[in-house]
Design a protein around this motif. Structure first.
Motif, short mmCIF file in Angstrom:
data_model
loop_
_atom_site.label_atom_id
_atom_site.label_comp_id
_atom_site.label_asym_id
_atom_site.label_seq_id
_atom_site.Cartn_x
_atom_site.Cartn_y
_atom_site.Cartn_z
N VAL A 145 -16.40 74.25 143.33
CA VAL A 145 -16.66 73.12 142.43
C VAL A 145 -15.63 73.10 141.30
N ALA A 146 -15.39 74.26 140.70
CA ALA A 146 -14.40 74.33 139.61
C ALA A 146 -13.01 73.98 140.12
N ARG A 147 -12.67 74.47 141.29
CA ARG A 147 -11.35 74.17 141.87
C ARG A 147 -11.20 72.68 142.15
N THR A 148 -12.27 72.06 142.61
CA THR A 148 -12.23 70.61 142.89
C THR A 148 -11.97 69.82 141.62
N ILE A 149 -12.66 70.21 140.54
CA ILE A 149 -12.44 69.52 139.26
C ILE A 149 -11.02 69.79 138.75
N GLY A 150 -10.55 71.00 138.96
CA GLY A 150 -9.23 71.37 138.47
C GLY A 150 -8.08 70.68 139.17
N THR A 151 -8.31 70.11 140.34
CA THR A 151 -7.24 69.38 141.01
C THR A 151 -6.90 68.07 140.30
N SER A 152 -7.79 67.60 139.44
CA SER A 152 -7.54 66.33 138.74
C SER A 152 -7.42 66.49 137.23
N PHE A 153 -7.90 67.61 136.68
CA PHE A 153 -7.88 67.81 135.24
C PHE A 153 -7.18 69.14 134.92
N SER A 197 -12.07 63.39 146.02
CA SER A 197 -11.77 61.97 145.82
C SER A 197 -12.65 61.37 144.73
N ALA A 198 -13.92 61.82 144.63
CA ALA A 198 -14.79 61.32 143.57
C ALA A 198 -14.27 61.76 142.20
N VAL A 199 -13.84 63.02 142.09
CA VAL A 199 -13.30 63.51 140.82
C VAL A 199 -12.01 62.77 140.48
N GLN A 200 -11.20 62.47 141.47
CA GLN A 200 -9.98 61.70 141.22
C GLN A 200 -10.31 60.31 140.68
N GLN A 201 -11.35 59.70 141.18
CA GLN A 201 -11.75 58.38 140.68
C GLN A 201 -12.27 58.49 139.25
N LEU A 202 -13.00 59.57 138.95
CA LEU A 202 -13.47 59.76 137.57
C LEU A 202 -12.28 59.93 136.63
N LEU A 212 -27.92 48.32 125.50
CA LEU A 212 -26.74 49.09 125.89
C LEU A 212 -25.63 48.13 126.28
N ASN A 213 -24.42 48.66 126.36
CA ASN A 213 -23.29 47.78 126.67
C ASN A 213 -23.46 47.12 128.04
N ALA A 214 -23.88 47.92 129.05
CA ALA A 214 -24.09 47.38 130.39
C ALA A 214 -24.91 48.37 131.20
N VAL A 215 -25.68 47.84 132.15
CA VAL A 215 -26.48 48.66 133.05
C VAL A 215 -26.19 48.20 134.47
N TYR A 216 -25.80 49.13 135.33
CA TYR A 216 -25.49 48.82 136.73
C TYR A 216 -26.45 49.60 137.62
N LEU A 217 -27.31 48.88 138.31
CA LEU A 217 -28.26 49.51 139.23
C LEU A 217 -27.62 49.56 140.61
N THR A 218 -26.80 50.57 140.80
CA THR A 218 -26.04 50.68 142.05
C THR A 218 -25.72 52.14 142.31
N ASP A 219 -25.09 52.41 143.43
CA ASP A 219 -24.69 53.75 143.79
C ASP A 219 -23.52 54.21 142.92
N GLY A 220 -23.60 55.43 142.42
CA GLY A 220 -22.58 55.93 141.51
C GLY A 220 -21.21 56.02 142.15
N ARG A 221 -21.14 56.48 143.38
CA ARG A 221 -19.84 56.61 144.05
C ARG A 221 -19.20 55.24 144.25
N GLN A 222 -19.98 54.28 144.64
CA GLN A 222 -19.45 52.93 144.83
C GLN A 222 -18.91 52.37 143.52
N PHE A 223 -19.63 52.65 142.43
CA PHE A 223 -19.20 52.11 141.13
C PHE A 223 -17.87 52.70 140.70
N ILE A 224 -17.72 54.04 140.77
CA ILE A 224 -16.47 54.63 140.28
C ILE A 224 -15.30 54.27 141.20
N ASP A 225 -15.56 54.01 142.46
CA ASP A 225 -14.48 53.59 143.35
C ASP A 225 -13.96 52.19 142.99
#
Length: 661
Positions: free
Chosen positions: A547-555, A515-520, A474-487
């Motif tokens: 959940v839908a409203r949270t996603i909709g604030t960024s997309f 904030s997580a959706v904004q980082q995504l 694969l291109n890359a594998v990161y064994l870490t916390d997902g939130r930390q990675f997207i931040d």
């Protein structure tokens, strides 16, 4: 002439009063504590009360009490984390926490009540003139409490294993609480007993009961603070060995308290001999016999420590939860375990179901993926929904866009779709957060998409490589916390993000906040697509709406598709798609023909559009508050989902499978 000061001389300045000989009233008065004398306050005499004769505990007992306070706080802070963790393979990661905090508080309070009752018994025995001093009784009680905790905790895994066998009968709500009553709650009861008893001795002052109660309350409050701090900072342990570490800590604390108490008993005996030497001489044979008996009993005090060692070894050698790797116990009925390891997210195992010809990966009380042995297809169809990120009209990645016009053919005729037209140019990049068995990552990789994987558990990645044919390149594998990675990831990096982090009955709430959706959205390219898997109940308008409203604030565009939509009140997998551009999917018959209409992948993609869950009324609803890091009610809202998930897992695979982890 009589000499001054002799008989018959009277000093007029100091008249001599009558001489008092053997006055009992004065003798009794002299026996009372001397007054501190009058004090002058504002030029007025203020009588002072008698000085307190209460002394604090001697150094050995004070150290014993300090050991009890520190050891209890350390064990409690550790077991607060280990308790739910130990039950996670049987009850998931939500249900063991329900009522657990209240159970801990009730246990500590009960221990405090028992400590107060025992302290009153100590005072009553001392007033009755018992042979042991207040300090000796306190030290012995603390040591006995540690002995009980050590043995009970060492055998706790075996008791929990027995309780697990009744998990079907106890159910997902009462099962965790009743199991904790045999696993961790007794330790908290003993902790409350030790701290209350020690605080009562340190603050003992019958002349100031209010101050005594305040000191005891302060000690209990300090213990609560220490437990909270320790729970936040304590390093993680494997479940079974972590329990045994706490049992060992209790046993060592008990040994130290016994040694200190024994020293204090010797000091008390020496003081008693110095005060009443004649009594000891008169009763020398009897005293020697008593001392001999005490020495023999003192040796027997370490028998509970030997019992603890026996209990700990029994648990370590007989309970499979205390060892990683494959064990014979893993092969039961039609299940054959081929991989097993306890990691950061709990127990991860891979098992072959020889009866249904499939291979499953388990993480705790959840199946995070699997494949049919005969075809290699995923046993969960929703993972194929992620392939639709490349099947959107108007996008260069859409296979239909790769068709080429052919010369000398009627106008409008296009080249039929081929497997080659489904492959990308190699410039597309995708991020998968949460690997599972790697269905989506493997599928995107086969389409010539460069895939980055973020997975918090190294054991999951290892199992996917070894047992589910996850590509190693694969291109890359990161064994870490997902939130930390997207931040920390770079802006505008990915064309697609596949977000699938559900396990154990819930999703990590921090990866569904605004904030997580904004980082995504930030790390996606301007026309990138997010595919976010959410496990819930379609008719749960409260959770689905937020959940839908949270996603909709960024997309600007959000759509949702369920894996199964026969019963909207039943838990199911749902895939949210989000993008800054319109989401019109192009899943044509030609495309399904190339994929294979009769394969699981083809059937799932062919039926995806008919399973849409309408969330358009939630996305732009400003009355709905988006989920934030500071306001994140998902853990509480997912209780009903966790209960349904528990029953679904038990219905999907037999109980014997879940008990052998």
């Amino acid at each position: 002439m009589k000499q001054k000061g002799g008989k018959g001389y009277a000093d007029k300045s100091k008249p001599a009063g009558p001489r008092v000989v053997n006055d009992k009233s004065n003798a009794k008065a002299n026996d009372k504590p001397k007054s501190a004398g009058p004090q002058v306050v504002n030029n007025k005499l203020k009588p002072a009360g008698p000085r307190s004769t209460v002394r604090g505990p001697p150094v050995p007992v004070l150290v014993s009490i300090l050991i009890g306070f520190i050891s209890t706080s350390i064990m409690a802070s550790s077991l607060i984390r280990l308790g739910p963790q130990y039950l996670e393979p049987i009850y998931g990661n939500v249900l063991p926490n329900l009522g657990f905090f209240h159970g801990v508080v009730i246990s500590l309070v009960l221990g405090g009540i028992l400590g107060s009752i025992y302290w009153q018994r100590i005072l009553a025995a001392c007033e009755a003139g018992g042979p042991l001093t207040m300090d000796t009784k306190t030290g012995r009680a603390i040591a006995a409490a540690f002995d009980i905790v050590a043995s009970l905790t060492a055998l706790a895994p075996l008791r929990a294993t027995y309780m697990f066998k009744w998990s079907d009968a106890l159910g997902p709500m009462w099962g965790p609480l009743l199991t904790q009553s045999t696993l961790t709650f007794p330790v908290f009861v003993a902790g409350g007993f030790v701290v209350t008893l020690g605080a009562s001795r340190v603050s003992y002052n019958p002349q100031a009961p209010g101050r005594q109660a305040a000191t005891t309350a302060a000690c209990l409050g300090a213990m609560a603070i220490c437990i909270w701090v320790g729970q936040q900072t304590a390093p993680g342990h494997s479940s079974c060995r972590g329990v045994l570490v706490n049992a060992t800590y209790a046993a060592l604390s008990g040994v130290m308290v016994k040694l200190l108490t024994g020293h204090q008993e010797d000091v008390d005996a020496a003081v008693a001999l110095e005060k009443n030497p004649a009594e000891h001489v008169d009763n020398a044979p009897e005293k020697q016999l008593v001392q001999l008996r005490e020495r023999q009993l003192r040796k027997l005090r370490f028998v509970p420590t030997v019992a603890f060692v026996f209990c700990a070894l029994t648990t370590l050698l007989t309970d499979s939860a205390c060892s990683s790797g494959l064990v014979a116990r893993g092969n039961v009925d039609e299940f054959k375990m081929v991989y097993r390891n306890e990691s950061v997210t709990g127990w991860v195992s891979v098992t072959d179901d020889t009866k249904r010809n499939l291979r499953m990966m388990r993480s705790g009380h959840s199946l995070i993926g699997g494949r049919w042995t005969s075809t290699g297809d995923s046993i969960f169809g929703v993972f194929y929904y992620a392939d639709a990120v490349r099947m959107i009209k108007g996008r260069e990645s859409n296979p239909a866009s790769n068709r080429r016009m052919v010369e000398d053919q009627p106008e409008g005729w296009t080249q039929p779709l081929t497997r080659r037209s489904m492959r990308g140019s190699g410039s597309e990049r995708a991020l998968q957060i949460g690997l599972g068995v790697g269905v989506s990552a493997r599928s995107l990789h086969s389409m010539n998409v460069r895939v980055d994987v973020v997975e918090i558990d190294a054991a999951v990645y290892e199992a996917a490589i070894e047992h589910f044919k996850l590509p190693k390149r694969l291109n890359a594998v990161y064994l870490t916390d997902g939130r930390q990675f997207i931040d920390e990831a770079a802006t505008s990096t990915y064309d697609y993000i596949v977000h699938d982090v559900f396990t154990g009955g819930s999703v990590p709430a921090s990866l569904f906040s605004q904030s997580a959706v904004q980082q995504l959205q930030r790390i996606l390219k301007h026309d990138g697509v997010l595919a976010m898997n959410y496990v819930g109940i379609p008719n749960d308008k409260r959770t689905m709406g937020h959940v839908a409203r949270t996603i909709g604030t960024s997309f600007a565009y959000v759509r949702c598709f369920a894996e199964i939509l026969e019963d909207r009140d039943t838990m199911t997998n749902m895939m949210f798609f989000a993008s800054a551009k319109p989401l019109e999917f192009d899943i044509s018959d030609d495309l399904l023909h190339i994929i294979g209409k009769h394969t699981i992948r083809g059937r799932v993609l062919g039926g995806m559009l008919s399973n849409e869950v309408d969330v358009s009324g939630f996305v732009d609803n400003t009355d709905l508050s988006p989920i934030t890091d500071s306001w994140n009610p998902l853990p509480q809202w997912q209780v009903s989902t966790a209960i349904q998930h528990w029953h679904a897992m038990r219905g999907m695979v037999s109980t014997s499978y879940w008990l052998n982890y």
